[in-house]
Design a protein around this motif. Structure first.
Motif, PDB file in Angstrom:
ATOM      1  N   GLN A 193      -4.884   3.460  -2.307  1.00 47.50           N
ATOM      2  CA  GLN A 193      -4.428   2.830  -1.069  1.00 47.50           C
ATOM      3  C   GLN A 193      -5.549   2.181  -0.270  1.00 47.50           C
ATOM      4  O   GLN A 193      -5.438   1.012   0.116  1.00 47.50           O
ATOM      5  CB  GLN A 193      -3.674   3.851  -0.217  1.00 47.50           C
ATOM      6  N   VAL A 206       0.832  -1.215   0.000  1.00 45.31           N
ATOM      7  CA  VAL A 206       0.000   0.000   0.000  1.00 45.31           C
ATOM      8  C   VAL A 206       0.861   1.258   0.000  1.00 45.31           C
ATOM      9  O   VAL A 206       0.522   2.251  -0.652  1.00 45.31           O
ATOM     10  CB  VAL A 206      -0.994  -0.026   1.183  1.00 45.31           C
ATOM     11  N   GLN A 207       1.998   1.241   0.664  1.00 46.51           N
ATOM     12  CA  GLN A 207       2.847   2.443   0.727  1.00 46.51           C
ATOM     13  C   GLN A 207       3.406   2.839  -0.639  1.00 46.51           C
ATOM     14  O   GLN A 207       3.849   3.975  -0.828  1.00 46.51           O
ATOM     15  CB  GLN A 207       3.976   2.250   1.729  1.00 46.51           C
TER      16      GLN A 207
END
Length: 196
Positions: A75, A67-68
């Motif tokens: 996200q 997700v980062q």
């Protein structure tokens, strides 16, 4: 002329299919993923090279790491999707060619000895297989949310090696509430098809 494929299947795979942006929490099983792959592996590629590789992101720790690297708008939906797949191109696909192309094993060295040639072929054919994969997800009665809004170099560093080039991230699951944006327009046949 009508299509041979049943209209319900046409709708499932194309007319009604859209990118899902929300999902229920119903899990996507390994058996479902296996069934999807067992269907889509038959889609054609040049020299039967089959360069697509699929990395399933299941654990919360791996999901957090992924997700980062995603664009902000991708996200939350990726964090909540039941399953996420990283689709990548194997730039060393040629090592499998003797088994995949048994009638022409020399193709491995004759056509694919140079890395830039392999990278180009892998990108094109893995993208083709990624499309098959998305249709396979739909054929399984699931929704797909393919995305390229990501730091793909970061995804590669985090999850893959130098021989695998990430193409896209695909969220997979049963569509949730308000899963769909309105259907976007499409080009008409006369805008796309030219006869010479």
């Amino acid at each position: 002329m009508s299509l041979v494929l049943d209209p319900t299947a046409q709708d499932l795979l194309f007319r009604e299919a859209r990118t899902a942006n929300t999902f229920t929490d119903e899990p996507v099983t390994d058996e479902q993923v296996q069934a999807i792959y067992d269907l889509v592996k038959y889609g054609p590629t040049a020299f039967n090279q089959s360069p697509l590789r699929i990395t399933l992101v299941r654990s919360p720790e791996a999901r957090e790491r992924l997700v980062q690297h995603l664009a902000e708008g991708n996200q939350a939906k990726t964090a909540a999707a039941p399953l996420v797949a990283i689709l990548s191109a194997d730039n060393e696909f040629h090592e499998e060619l003797p088994a995949l192309l048994p009638h022409f094993p020399a193709a491995k060295d004759m056509f694919f000895s140079e890395r830039p040639v392999r990278e180009s072929a892998a990108a094109m054919n893995a993208a083709l297989q990624a499309a098959y994969f998305i249709i396979g997800v739909r054929a399984a009665g699931l929704a797909a949310g393919p995305m390229t809004g990501a730091d793909l170099a970061g995804v590669q560093k985090e999850f893959l090696d130098d021989d695998h080039t990430p193409l896209m991230i695909v969220n997979i699951g049963k569509p949730g509430e308000d899963a769909w944006f309105p259907r976007g327009p499409r080009l008409d046949a006369d805008q796309v098809i030219t006869t010479v």
